[in-house]
Design a protein around this motif. Structure first.
Motif, PDB file in Angstrom:
ATOM      1  N   ILE A 245       4.967 -49.443  14.245  1.00 24.91           N
ATOM      2  CA  ILE A 245       5.261 -50.797  14.716  1.00 24.91           C
ATOM      3  C   ILE A 245       4.394 -51.803  13.975  1.00 24.91           C
ATOM      4  CG2 ILE A 245       5.351 -52.311  16.727  1.00 24.91           C
ATOM      5  CD1 ILE A 245       5.500 -49.768  18.468  1.00 24.91           C
ATOM      6  N   ALA A 246       3.100 -51.513  13.902  1.00 22.03           N
ATOM      7  CA  ALA A 246       2.179 -52.421  13.216  1.00 22.03           C
ATOM      8  C   ALA A 246       2.478 -52.483  11.721  1.00 22.03           C
ATOM      9  CB  ALA A 246       0.743 -51.984  13.457  1.00 22.03           C
ATOM     10  N   ALA A 247       2.700 -51.327  11.101  1.00 20.97           N
ATOM     11  CA  ALA A 247       2.929 -51.291   9.658  1.00 20.97           C
ATOM     12  C   ALA A 247       4.219 -52.013   9.278  1.00 20.97           C
ATOM     13  CB  ALA A 247       2.972 -49.845   9.182  1.00 20.97           C
ATOM     14  N   ASP A 248       5.270 -51.764  10.030  1.00 22.60           N
ATOM     15  CA  ASP A 248       6.556 -52.383   9.706  1.00 22.60           C
ATOM     16  C   ASP A 248       6.504 -53.903   9.844  1.00 22.60           C
ATOM     17  OD1 ASP A 248       7.522 -49.877   9.220  1.00 22.60           O
ATOM     18  OD2 ASP A 248       8.693 -49.728  11.076  1.00 22.60           O
ATOM     19  N   ALA A 249       5.623 -54.393  10.707  1.00 21.64           N
ATOM     20  CA  ALA A 249       5.499 -55.835  10.890  1.00 21.64           C
ATOM     21  C   ALA A 249       4.706 -56.495   9.775  1.00 21.64           C
ATOM     22  CB  ALA A 249       4.833 -56.132  12.232  1.00 21.64           C
ATOM     23  N   GLY A 250       3.881 -55.702   9.065  1.00 19.96           N
ATOM     24  CA  GLY A 250       3.093 -56.248   7.976  1.00 19.96           C
ATOM     25  C   GLY A 250       1.594 -56.113   8.132  1.00 19.96           C
ATOM     26  N   ALA A 251       1.137 -55.332   9.120  1.00 24.80           N
ATOM     27  CA  ALA A 251      -0.294 -55.104   9.295  1.00 24.80           C
ATOM     28  C   ALA A 251      -0.833 -54.242   8.162  1.00 24.80           C
ATOM     29  CB  ALA A 251      -0.575 -54.439  10.632  1.00 24.80           C
ATOM     30  N   THR A 252      -2.132 -54.387   7.915  1.00 24.40           N
ATOM     31  CA  THR A 252      -2.806 -53.545   6.916  1.00 24.40           C
ATOM     32  C   THR A 252      -3.864 -52.643   7.538  1.00 24.40           C
ATOM     33  OG1 THR A 252      -4.542 -55.194   6.483  1.00 24.40           O
ATOM     34  CG2 THR A 252      -2.517 -55.334   5.163  1.00 24.40           C
ATOM     35  N   HIS A 253      -4.402 -53.039   8.716  1.00 26.87           N
ATOM     36  CA  HIS A 253      -5.492 -52.302   9.356  1.00 26.87           C
ATOM     37  C   HIS A 253      -5.222 -52.143  10.850  1.00 26.87           C
ATOM     38  CE1 HIS A 253      -7.470 -53.411   5.614  1.00 26.87           C
ATOM     39  NE2 HIS A 253      -8.532 -52.670   5.942  1.00 26.87           N
ATOM     40  N   VAL A 254      -5.644 -50.984  11.384  1.00 28.90           N
ATOM     41  CA  VAL A 254      -5.558 -50.714  12.821  1.00 28.90           C
ATOM     42  C   VAL A 254      -6.874 -50.072  13.269  1.00 28.90           C
ATOM     43  CG1 VAL A 254      -3.044 -50.517  12.948  1.00 28.90           C
ATOM     44  CG2 VAL A 254      -4.413 -48.511  12.322  1.00 28.90           C
ATOM     45  N   GLU A 255      -7.074 -50.001  14.585  1.00 29.92           N
ATOM     46  CA  GLU A 255      -8.367 -49.569  15.100  1.00 29.92           C
ATOM     47  C   GLU A 255      -8.203 -48.553  16.223  1.00 29.92           C
ATOM     48  OE1 GLU A 255     -10.389 -53.228  16.057  1.00 29.92           O
ATOM     49  OE2 GLU A 255     -10.601 -53.765  13.941  1.00 29.92           O
ATOM     50  N   PRO A 256      -7.908 -47.286  15.896  1.00 33.39           N
ATOM     51  CA  PRO A 256      -7.726 -46.272  16.946  1.00 33.39           C
ATOM     52  C   PRO A 256      -9.008 -46.041  17.739  1.00 33.39           C
ATOM     53  CG  PRO A 256      -7.804 -45.267  14.762  1.00 33.39           C
ATOM     54  CD  PRO A 256      -7.721 -46.738  14.553  1.00 33.39           C
ATOM     55  N   GLY A 257      -8.852 -45.918  19.052  1.00 33.61           N
ATOM     56  CA  GLY A 257      -9.983 -45.658  19.935  1.00 33.61           C
ATOM     57  C   GLY A 257      -9.651 -44.575  20.928  1.00 33.61           C
ATOM     58  N   ASN A 258      -8.948 -44.931  22.013  1.00 34.25           N
ATOM     59  CA  ASN A 258      -8.610 -43.930  23.023  1.00 34.25           C
ATOM     60  C   ASN A 258      -7.743 -42.803  22.478  1.00 34.25           C
ATOM     61  OD1 ASN A 258      -9.047 -46.549  24.940  1.00 34.25           O
ATOM     62  ND2 ASN A 258      -9.482 -44.655  26.034  1.00 34.25           N
ATOM     63  N   ALA A 259      -6.961 -43.065  21.443  1.00 30.75           N
ATOM     64  CA  ALA A 259      -6.130 -41.998  20.873  1.00 30.75           C
ATOM     65  C   ALA A 259      -6.976 -40.872  20.292  1.00 30.75           C
ATOM     66  CB  ALA A 259      -5.209 -42.555  19.797  1.00 30.75           C
ATOM     67  N   ILE A 260      -8.190 -41.201  19.878  1.00 33.90           N
ATOM     68  CA  ILE A 260      -9.062 -40.170  19.309  1.00 33.90           C
ATOM     69  C   ILE A 260      -9.338 -39.080  20.328  1.00 33.90           C
ATOM     70  CG2 ILE A 260     -11.402 -39.765  18.405  1.00 33.90           C
ATOM     71  CD1 ILE A 260     -11.248 -42.627  17.237  1.00 33.90           C
ATOM     72  N   HIS A 261      -9.366 -39.449  21.604  1.00 32.90           N
ATOM     73  CA  HIS A 261      -9.551 -38.416  22.641  1.00 32.90           C
ATOM     74  C   HIS A 261      -8.350 -38.320  23.573  1.00 32.90           C
ATOM     75  CE1 HIS A 261     -11.081 -42.018  24.707  1.00 32.90           C
ATOM     76  NE2 HIS A 261     -11.995 -42.093  23.762  1.00 32.90           N
ATOM     77  N   GLY A 262      -7.172 -38.789  23.120  1.00 29.86           N
ATOM     78  CA  GLY A 262      -5.914 -38.507  23.799  1.00 29.86           C
ATOM     79  C   GLY A 262      -5.728 -39.185  25.134  1.00 29.86           C
TER      80      GLY A 262
END
Length: 404
Positions: A245-262
């Motif tokens: 979703i972020a990439a298709d919109a044109g983002a270049t950077h994201v910040e995973p947090g809770n996904a790291i521990h599911g």
């Protein structure tokens, strides 16, 4: 929120924490993070990000900035660290971890600028000309190249959590960028917002917020005005399945947090999300009063991103007892504004809950705002291996030697 998924997908973590706590090797009021699962989760996110052309920063606050966890995530392909406040910068520097993004949610306060710039971050977010001037002055004192800054932008209809407001109006983003860029010691190289993605509980999916459109449009306008926009930073509800979703919109950077521990909303909505639960809160029954048992709870801050829900816990004197189907206890926590000294476990007599029993919960954590400790464990999923326990840390990633 995630207890059923934990039981189905990561039973070794439950067995390890109950055994260690009952043996006196693991203290109450501790968030325990499974490094083996973190490594797999981080690799899945990193692979998905690369496939979409996205760069990542590791959000460490949820697991209390534990450096063993952060290092594992970085080694698996994520990183460097995103520091939501200066305490996150301190935690990273203390343990020799690279700093990527500073100041996104909490601006560097007066007097911290030299330390922040000295940590050599990739970017610093600014909400105002005042913040940009302070960062620029620190960069000049250091004598190095200009600090790359991101403008926090907002537009009409954007969504923000309470206390997250501020930044530069997107309608005048070119003028704002010119004013910031004119400050000696800083250079405008990007834009950011939060949250760019949010959970939609009604449709059980992750969706873009209006902020994402504001963000991408601001970047396009700045590029058209001649600015060297290298980063379109779009954090919020980041996991391997939401990156598109972020990439298709044109983002270049994201910040995973809770996904790291599911523990993102996607892991409530979807049974087959690639990330698995890797964090539990472990505490202990202090005393019993009639039908109520009281468990130590100084580590509680339960992030109710999907609203209120019934919190439950596993309770027992050994792993087999704790995971018995009829041993799940209903948990009531202190109301907002009250100090979390204890949580109350209901039906204590029926469940035969006793003082000293281990209590295991799996919810969406924000360990950095609690009095809880964090501790990592490795080796839970290796054939024939034994758990290898890491150091115990406080919420600012300082080693805790005693039992306080």
């Amino acid at each position: 929120m995630f207890l059923d998924r934990l039981l189905a997908r990561n039973r070794p973590l439950i067995d390890a924490v109950v055994t260690a706590h009952q043996a006196g090797e693991l203290l109450a009021n501790t968030y325990v993070v499974d490094l083996d699962t973190v490594a797999r989760n981080a690799a899945a996110i990193a692979d998905a990000a690369r496939a979409r052309g996205l760069s990542t920063y590791v959000m460490a606050k949820q697991y209390g900035r534990n450096p063993d966890v952060t290092r594992t995530a970085i080694e698996a392909g994520l990183g460097p660290v995103v520091a939501v406040d200066t305490a996150c910068v301190s935690a990273a520097v203390r343990h020799g971890l690279p700093v990527g993004h500073v100041g996104h949610l909490v601006q560097p306060h007066r007097g911290s600028e030299d330390f922040v710039v000295g940590a050599d971050p990739e970017v610093v977010t600014v909400f105002s000309l005042d913040a940009a001037r302070r960062i620029g002055a620190a960069a000049r004192r250091r004598g190095g190249p200009p600090v790359s800054v991101l403008l926090r932008v907002h537009g009409e209809g954007d969504r923000f959590y309470f206390g997250h407001g501020g930044g530069f109006p997107a309608a005048d983003v070119e003028a704002a960028a010119r004013a910031v860029h004119a400050i000696e010691g800083v250079a405008v190289h990007g834009v950011t917002t939060f949250p760019a993605l949010l959970a939609d509980p009604d449709n059980r999916r992750i969706a873009a917020t209006p902020n994402l459109t504001t963000l991408v449009t601001a970047a396009e306008r700045l590029r058209a005005a001649g600015f060297d926009i290298r980063q379109v930073n779009a954090p919020g509800t980041t996991s391997a399945r939401s990156l598109a979703i972020a990439a298709d919109a044109g983002a270049t950077h994201v910040e995973p947090g809770n996904a790291i521990h599911g523990t993102t909303p996607l892991h409530v909505f979807s049974e087959d999300a690639p990330e698995q639960p890797a964090i539990v809160y472990v505490t202990e029954v202090s005393h019993v009063d009639g039908d109520d048992a009281y468990a130590f709870a100084a580590g509680h801050y339960i992030d109710k991103v999907l609203g209120d829900f019934r919190l439950t816990a596993l309770v027992g004197r050994d792993a087999a007892t704790a995971t018995a189907g009829d041993r799940v206890a209903r948990v009531d926590t202190a109301p907002d504004g009250a100090i979390h000294y204890y949580t109350v476990l209901r039906d204590a007599r029926r469940l035969d809950i006793r003082p000293g029993d281990t209590v295991v919960m799996c919810f969406r954590p924000q360990a950095f705002v609690t009095r809880g400790r964090t501790q990592a464990v490795a080796g839970l999923h290796a054939a024939g291996g034994a758990p290898v326990w890491g150091s115990r840390y406080d919420a600012e990633a300082r080693v805790v030697e005693d039992a306080s």
